[in-house]
Motif scaffolding. Structure first.
Motif, PDB file in Angstrom:
ATOM      1  N   TYR A 171       6.593   5.042   0.419  1.00 32.97           N
ATOM      2  CA  TYR A 171       6.043   3.480   0.377  1.00 32.97           C
ATOM      3  C   TYR A 171       5.712   3.092   1.957  1.00 32.97           C
ATOM      4  CZ  TYR A 171       7.895   2.691  -4.266  1.00 32.97           C
ATOM      5  OH  TYR A 171       7.963   2.859  -5.468  1.00 32.97           O
ATOM      6  N   LEU A 176       1.680   2.072   6.012  1.00 37.19           N
ATOM      7  CA  LEU A 176       1.287   2.365   7.421  1.00 37.19           C
ATOM      8  C   LEU A 176       0.120   2.963   7.616  1.00 37.19           C
ATOM      9  CD1 LEU A 176       4.799   3.142   8.974  1.00 37.19           C
ATOM     10  CD2 LEU A 176       3.412   0.864   9.316  1.00 37.19           C
ATOM     11  N   GLY A 177      -0.248   3.854   6.645  1.00 35.20           N
ATOM     12  CA  GLY A 177      -1.424   4.861   6.640  1.00 35.20           C
ATOM     13  C   GLY A 177      -2.457   4.023   6.588  1.00 35.20           C
ATOM     14  N   MET A 178      -2.366   2.684   5.935  1.00 33.65           N
ATOM     15  CA  MET A 178      -3.808   2.034   5.708  1.00 33.65           C
ATOM     16  C   MET A 178      -4.023   0.977   6.946  1.00 33.65           C
ATOM     17  SD  MET A 178      -4.266   0.938   1.861  1.00 33.65           S
ATOM     18  CE  MET A 178      -2.597   0.850   1.504  1.00 33.65           C
ATOM     19  N   GLY A 179      -2.959   1.310   7.753  1.00 31.63           N
ATOM     20  CA  GLY A 179      -3.447   0.334   8.801  1.00 31.63           C
ATOM     21  C   GLY A 179      -2.226  -1.227   9.150  1.00 31.63           C
ATOM     22  N   ALA A 180      -1.402  -1.074   8.090  1.00 32.28           N
ATOM     23  CA  ALA A 180      -0.456  -2.060   8.067  1.00 32.28           C
ATOM     24  C   ALA A 180       0.334  -1.963   9.258  1.00 32.28           C
ATOM     25  CB  ALA A 180       0.550  -2.062   6.872  1.00 32.28           C
ATOM     26  N   SER A 181       0.773  -3.300   9.965  1.00 31.24           N
ATOM     27  CA  SER A 181       1.826  -3.127  10.912  1.00 31.24           C
ATOM     28  C   SER A 181       3.075  -3.238  10.444  1.00 31.24           C
ATOM     29  CB  SER A 181       1.679  -4.493  11.666  1.00 31.24           C
ATOM     30  OG  SER A 181       2.068  -5.520  11.050  1.00 31.24           O
ATOM     31  N   HIS A 184       4.175  -6.219   8.827  1.00 33.07           N
ATOM     32  CA  HIS A 184       3.526  -6.409   7.321  1.00 33.07           C
ATOM     33  C   HIS A 184       4.056  -5.814   6.391  1.00 33.07           C
ATOM     34  CE1 HIS A 184       0.112  -7.687   5.242  1.00 33.07           C
ATOM     35  NE2 HIS A 184      -0.101  -6.741   4.807  1.00 33.07           N
ATOM     36  N   ILE A 189       5.840  -4.845   1.300  1.00 31.43           N
ATOM     37  CA  ILE A 189       6.651  -3.624   0.348  1.00 31.43           C
ATOM     38  C   ILE A 189       8.270  -3.571   0.398  1.00 31.43           C
ATOM     39  CG2 ILE A 189       6.516  -1.130   0.149  1.00 31.43           C
ATOM     40  CD1 ILE A 189       3.787  -2.388  -0.145  1.00 31.43           C
TER      41      ILE A 189
ATOM     42  N   ASN B  52      -5.142  10.354  12.182  1.00 33.53           N
ATOM     43  CA  ASN B  52      -5.104   8.729  12.122  1.00 33.53           C
ATOM     44  C   ASN B  52      -3.768   8.246  12.695  1.00 33.53           C
ATOM     45  OD1 ASN B  52      -3.371   9.477  10.059  1.00 33.53           O
ATOM     46  ND2 ASN B  52      -4.191   7.822   8.656  1.00 33.53           N
ATOM     47  N   MET B  54      -0.974   9.221  12.443  1.00 32.46           N
ATOM     48  CA  MET B  54       0.523   8.853  11.764  1.00 32.46           C
ATOM     49  C   MET B  54       1.723   9.674  12.461  1.00 32.46           C
ATOM     50  SD  MET B  54       0.220   6.879   9.289  1.00 32.46           S
ATOM     51  CE  MET B  54       1.460   7.356   7.965  1.00 32.46           C
ATOM     52  N   THR B  81      -4.425   0.804  16.203  1.00 29.75           N
ATOM     53  CA  THR B  81      -4.119   1.813  15.202  1.00 29.75           C
ATOM     54  C   THR B  81      -4.470   1.133  13.909  1.00 29.75           C
ATOM     55  OG1 THR B  81      -1.845   1.204  15.317  1.00 29.75           O
ATOM     56  CG2 THR B  81      -2.513   3.340  16.327  1.00 29.75           C
ATOM     57  N   THR B  82      -4.444  -0.115  13.802  1.00 30.37           N
ATOM     58  CA  THR B  82      -4.809  -0.596  12.495  1.00 30.37           C
ATOM     59  C   THR B  82      -6.365  -0.386  12.149  1.00 30.37           C
ATOM     60  OG1 THR B  82      -3.174  -2.580  12.711  1.00 30.37           O
ATOM     61  CG2 THR B  82      -5.013  -2.857  11.252  1.00 30.37           C
ATOM     62  N   ARG B  85      -6.842   3.357  11.467  1.00 28.99           N
ATOM     63  CA  ARG B  85      -6.452   3.864  10.091  1.00 28.99           C
ATOM     64  C   ARG B  85      -7.256   2.775   9.004  1.00 28.99           C
ATOM     65  NH1 ARG B  85      -0.339   3.230  11.764  1.00 28.99           N
ATOM     66  NH2 ARG B  85      -0.232   5.043  13.205  1.00 28.99           N
ATOM     67  N   VAL B  88     -10.363   5.570   9.102  1.00 24.67           N
ATOM     68  CA  VAL B  88      -9.782   6.990   8.636  1.00 24.67           C
ATOM     69  C   VAL B  88      -8.621   6.729   7.732  1.00 24.67           C
ATOM     70  CG1 VAL B  88      -8.618   9.185   9.521  1.00 24.67           C
ATOM     71  CG2 VAL B  88     -10.285   7.958  10.944  1.00 24.67           C
ATOM     72  N   GLY B  89      -8.846   6.864   6.400  1.00 23.45           N
ATOM     73  CA  GLY B  89      -7.819   6.464   5.416  1.00 23.45           C
ATOM     74  C   GLY B  89      -7.233   7.787   4.855  1.00 23.45           C
ATOM     75  N   MET B  90      -6.038   7.722   4.409  1.00 22.94           N
ATOM     76  CA  MET B  90      -5.215   8.954   3.975  1.00 22.94           C
ATOM     77  C   MET B  90      -4.492   8.728   2.452  1.00 22.94           C
ATOM     78  SD  MET B  90      -2.350  10.631   6.350  1.00 22.94           S
ATOM     79  CE  MET B  90      -2.017  12.249   6.233  1.00 22.94           C
ATOM     80  N   PHE B  98       2.518   1.545  -4.744  1.00 21.57           N
ATOM     81  CA  PHE B  98       3.506   0.570  -4.220  1.00 21.57           C
ATOM     82  C   PHE B  98       4.036   0.168  -5.645  1.00 21.57           C
ATOM     83  CE2 PHE B  98       0.720  -0.017  -0.519  1.00 21.57           C
ATOM     84  CZ  PHE B  98       1.365   0.941   0.314  1.00 21.57           C
ATOM     85  N   TYR B 108      -4.284  -4.076  -1.874  1.00 22.31           N
ATOM     86  CA  TYR B 108      -3.388  -4.301  -0.691  1.00 22.31           C
ATOM     87  C   TYR B 108      -4.105  -4.010   0.614  1.00 22.31           C
ATOM     88  CZ  TYR B 108       0.670  -3.539   2.420  1.00 22.31           C
ATOM     89  OH  TYR B 108       1.842  -3.517   3.178  1.00 22.31           O
ATOM     90  N   GLY B 109      -5.071  -3.151   0.834  1.00 20.75           N
ATOM     91  CA  GLY B 109      -5.808  -2.605   1.863  1.00 20.75           C
ATOM     92  C   GLY B 109      -6.662  -4.026   2.336  1.00 20.75           C
ATOM     93  N   LEU B 112      -4.724  -6.937   3.536  1.00 21.85           N
ATOM     94  CA  LEU B 112      -4.163  -6.482   4.847  1.00 21.85           C
ATOM     95  C   LEU B 112      -5.159  -6.876   5.904  1.00 21.85           C
ATOM     96  CD1 LEU B 112      -2.084  -5.027   6.644  1.00 21.85           C
ATOM     97  CD2 LEU B 112      -3.307  -2.981   6.163  1.00 21.85           C
ATOM     98  N   HIS B 113      -6.579  -6.322   5.670  1.00 23.08           N
ATOM     99  CA  HIS B 113      -7.501  -6.593   6.585  1.00 23.08           C
ATOM    100  C   HIS B 113      -8.285  -8.030   6.543  1.00 23.08           C
ATOM    101  CE1 HIS B 113      -6.836  -2.652   8.083  1.00 23.08           C
ATOM    102  NE2 HIS B 113      -6.678  -2.101   7.159  1.00 23.08           N
ATOM    103  N   ARG B 161      -7.034   3.057  -3.756  1.00 25.44           N
ATOM    104  CA  ARG B 161      -6.401   2.333  -2.704  1.00 25.44           C
ATOM    105  C   ARG B 161      -6.888   2.584  -1.214  1.00 25.44           C
ATOM    106  NH1 ARG B 161      -0.149   2.682  -2.426  1.00 25.44           N
ATOM    107  NH2 ARG B 161      -0.445   4.461  -1.246  1.00 25.44           N
TER     108      ARG B 161
END
Lengths: 295, 252
Positions: A171, A176-181, A184, A189, B52, B54, B81-82, B85, B88-90, B98, B108-109, B112-113, B161
């Motif tokens: 999770y 984090l991989g989507m850019g969440a700080s 956040h 989550i 990205n 990670m 990095t936000t 990412r 560049v998605g993963m 989730f 979610y994404g 977030l943005h 996602r």
């Protein structure tokens, strides 16, 4: 009969005996608990009445009641949780998500563990001197709540930490991989997934708060008064807030004092109310946790 | 398709004293599928995560060298990095939806943005789910928990996602290794479709998969790129003996 047949079911008397013993132990513990609760209710039920719940013990008005103590108990529960939950959950988040595993984390974990092993009367002594005298809170509900905050903090930290630990790492990397700080990710989550565990900590904390006497006697005191209300809304809010700075005894304190005075019926009556309160809060929290899980 | 999207220059990565990536050079083409193959522990997943950042989350990692995304070094100290990412998605090896509804997972994404408007979210979610070829299966239960989906559906949901933030590059770390053959073929078909709009980099243990879906292939061994080139050429006429041994199954 030769040795070839399977039909030789043996009797194993020791097995049966041990089975009986564990069943016995289980039933004794349940029966003892039910017995105690039943006894308290049998003894206290006679005292329970509407006026017992809604008036304050007064020699002048010749009333016997625990309304003031009920209100004080709620005050202490709410104030303590208001202070302990954010600090405890915050500490757990720091320990689990931010701190690098190492000496500092181990030290903090060790101190919280130790904190939970200290007898409560010592917290009372510390609270009386530090919150009461040094910070000038005197005998007040706030001073009592702060003292109890120290006591229940380990419970909340440990349970919140346990809950955070069970949230899968996937999770975290997903968010984090989507850019969440980090924050956040924690807010959206981790905390929602950890809520049931955090509520468990709160239930245990409420149990300790409601049951505490030694740490409160010299910090929150034993006053039985109800908040004096009247006037406009704003004034009432002020008075309710001001109540936190006044002395007030919880139900457990009242029970202890009545017992000392030999008024066992009143003590048992207060005991019944205590049990019901704890039961209600536990059920409510279980319901909350359950609802969170099914979301 | 000839334009390069990512340019990796002299990339080295250290876990403490251990050098896990050695002088990696690679040019990843835009709107193409690049496969990373190699035995376990050869650094291909580590390399993927470099794209990205990670690896920033792992302790004791030091990275030297450059990864240029459209000419910008993603390891420049000015990089957010936000934003990186978002571009560049993963998608991870284990499907990791989730614990919330299907809709909320995909939203979610975008949330977030900063996307808040309900209508806009609705259309992004639908578009992303269609893009991941799962919309038809879940359109009637968008509000149901995502964890109730099957493994293959969960993985496509995770792809949706990732698509919902409209990335330019999609990194996939063994996306089918936890899936059954039918789900695997669905995800492979999806990769074919995705490269029309995205640059896809996929780590895989499955050589046939690399041969089927990718345009370029890089073969990693012990942290170094042994051979990199067009997939057809690499599989039919490997230049390096070690590549040949690996793709013919003689080791690894």
């Amino acid at each position: 009969m030769t040795g070839d047949t399977l039909y030789h079911k043996k009797k194993r008397p020791l097995e049966a005996l041990l089975l009986g013993a564990v069943y016995g132990a289980a039933s004794v513990s349940v029966l003892l608990l039910c017995g105690v609760i039943g006894y308290v209710f049998a003894k206290g039920a006679g005292t329970l009445s509407w006026s017992f719940l809604t008036t304050v013990t007064s020699a002048l008005k010749q009333t016997v009641g625990i309304a003031g103590n009920l209100v004080n108990t709620l005050y202490i529960i709410v104030l303590t949780l208001l202070a302990a939950t954010p600090i405890g959950v915050g500490a757990a988040i720091y320990l689990n998500e931010y701190a690098k595993p190492g000496r500092l984390v181990r030290l903090i974990e060790f101190t919280t563990e130790t904190l939970s092993g200290i007898p409560s009367v010592l917290f009372g002594l510390f609270g009386m001197v530090f919150f009461g005298e040094v910070l000038g809170l005197g005998y007040s509900l706030l001073s009592g709540a702060f003292t109890l905050t120290l006591m229940v903090l380990p419970l909340i930290v440990r349970n919140a930490q346990e809950a955070l630990r069970t949230v899968p790492d996937s999770y975290r990397s997903g968010a984090l991989g989507m850019g969440a700080s980090r924050w956040h990710m924690i807010r959206t989550i981790l905390l929602p997934s950890a809520i049931p565990g955090i509520l468990t900590g709160i239930i245990l904390a409420v149990g300790r708060i409601v049951g505490e006497s030694a740490a409160l006697l010299f910090t929150a005191g034993s006053a039985r008064l109800l908040p004096r209300l009247g006037g406009g809304l704003l004034e009432n809010v002020k008075k309710l807030g001001g109540k936190a700075l006044e002395s007030g005894g919880t139900l457990t304190i009242e029970l202890y004092l009545q017992m000392q005075n030999g008024k066992y019926d009143v003590a048992f009556g207060a005991g019944c109310v205590l049990i019901v309160i704890v039961l209600c809060i536990n059920l409510w929290m279980k319901l909350l946790a359950g609802r969170w899980k099914t979301r | 398709m000839e334009k390069s999207k990512l340019l990796v220059k002299d990339l080295n990565l250290y876990y403490g004293a251990n050098r896990a990536l050695k002088d990696v050079e690679m040019e990843i083409r835009d709107k193409a599928v690049t496969a990373l193959i190699g035995p376990s522990g050869c650094g291909k997943s580590t390399f993927l995560k470099c794209i990205n950042r990670m690896n920033d989350l792992v302790e004791n990692v030091r990275i030297r060298g450059q990864v240029l995304l459209d000419g910008e070094n993603i390891y420049d100290r000015r990089v957010d990095t936000t934003l990186l990412r978002k571009k560049v998605g993963m998608v991870f090896q284990q499907p990791n939806p989730f614990p919330m509804s299907i809709y909320d997972n995909v939203a979610y994404g975008p949330r977030l943005h900063g996307v808040k408007a309900k209508q806009e979210l609705d259309s992004i979610v639908e578009e992303a789910l269609k893009g991941a070829a799962i919309f038809e299966e879940v359109k009637d239960r968008l509000k149901k928990p995502a964890l109730g989906l099957s493994g293959g559906q969960q993985q496509r949901l995770c792809i949706a996602r990732a698509l919902a933030v409209r990335p330019e590059v999609l990194l996939m770390d063994e996306p089918t290794s936890a899936l059954d053959p039918i789900s695997t073929s669905k995800v492979e078909e999806l990769m074919e479709a995705l490269k029309k709009s995205y640059t896809v980099v996929v780590v895989t243990h499955n050589m046939q998969q690399a041969a089927r879906v990718s345009d370029d292939t890089a073969f990693f061994l012990l942290g170094a790129v042994v051979e990199f080139g067009p997939t057809a050429a690499l599989f039919s006429r490997p230049r390096d003996k070690r590549t040949e041994d690996y793709i013919t199954g003689r080791f690894g």
